[in-house]
Design a protein around this motif. Structure first.
Motif, PDB file in Angstrom:
ATOM      1  N   LEU A  53       0.841   3.968  -3.128  1.00 52.05           N
ATOM      2  CA  LEU A  53       0.362   5.319  -2.844  1.00 52.05           C
ATOM      3  C   LEU A  53       1.425   6.402  -2.987  1.00 52.05           C
ATOM      4  CD1 LEU A  53      -1.959   4.590   0.186  1.00 52.05           C
ATOM      5  CD2 LEU A  53      -2.625   5.170  -2.160  1.00 52.05           C
ATOM      6  N   THR A  54       2.673   6.021  -3.205  1.00 48.28           N
ATOM      7  CA  THR A  54       3.734   7.015  -3.331  1.00 48.28           C
ATOM      8  C   THR A  54       3.499   7.948  -4.509  1.00 48.28           C
ATOM      9  OG1 THR A  54       5.337   5.552  -2.298  1.00 48.28           O
ATOM     10  CG2 THR A  54       6.217   7.340  -3.633  1.00 48.28           C
ATOM     11  N   SER A  64       0.823  -1.211   0.000  1.00 51.18           N
ATOM     12  CA  SER A  64       0.000   0.000   0.000  1.00 51.18           C
ATOM     13  C   SER A  64       0.859   1.264   0.000  1.00 51.18           C
ATOM     14  CB  SER A  64      -0.958  -0.011   1.186  1.00 51.18           C
ATOM     15  OG  SER A  64      -1.798   1.105   1.147  1.00 51.18           O
ATOM     16  N   ARG A 114       0.595  10.502  -4.015  1.00 51.80           N
ATOM     17  CA  ARG A 114       0.966  11.489  -2.995  1.00 51.80           C
ATOM     18  C   ARG A 114       1.988  12.485  -3.514  1.00 51.80           C
ATOM     19  NH1 ARG A 114       1.217   7.124   1.851  1.00 51.80           N
ATOM     20  NH2 ARG A 114      -1.003   7.125   2.308  1.00 51.80           N
TER      21      ARG A 114
END
Length: 74
Positions: free
Chosen positions: A39-40, A35, A43
């Motif tokens: 999600l890097t 996760s 973001r």
């Protein structure tokens, strides 16, 4: 960004290549790390987006990248 751009005189290109890997193979990797890895990029999007007005001024380009090529299957 404003201070840096004032120092260098503008922005000709930006590389959007956020990402990391756990270093393990997909099969042996720790699923709890998936996760944060996935999600890097979303973001990091605000930073890439912030470059766009400056790239418009110079006619520069935003170059997208990815880290998926760093995964080992074994």
């Amino acid at each position: 960004m404003t201070r840096t751009l004032a120092h260098v005189g503008g922005l000709d290109a930006a590389v959007a290549n956020a990402g990391f890997t756990s270093g393990d193979s997909i099969g042996a990797g720790d699923p709890t790390l998936w996760s944060p890895m996935v999600l890097t990029n979303p973001r990091a999007r605000p930073a890439a987006h912030a470059t766009l007005p400056h790239l418009d001024i110079t006619g520069g380009r935003l170059v997208p990248g990815h880290q998926m090529g760093h995964y080992r299957t074994r």
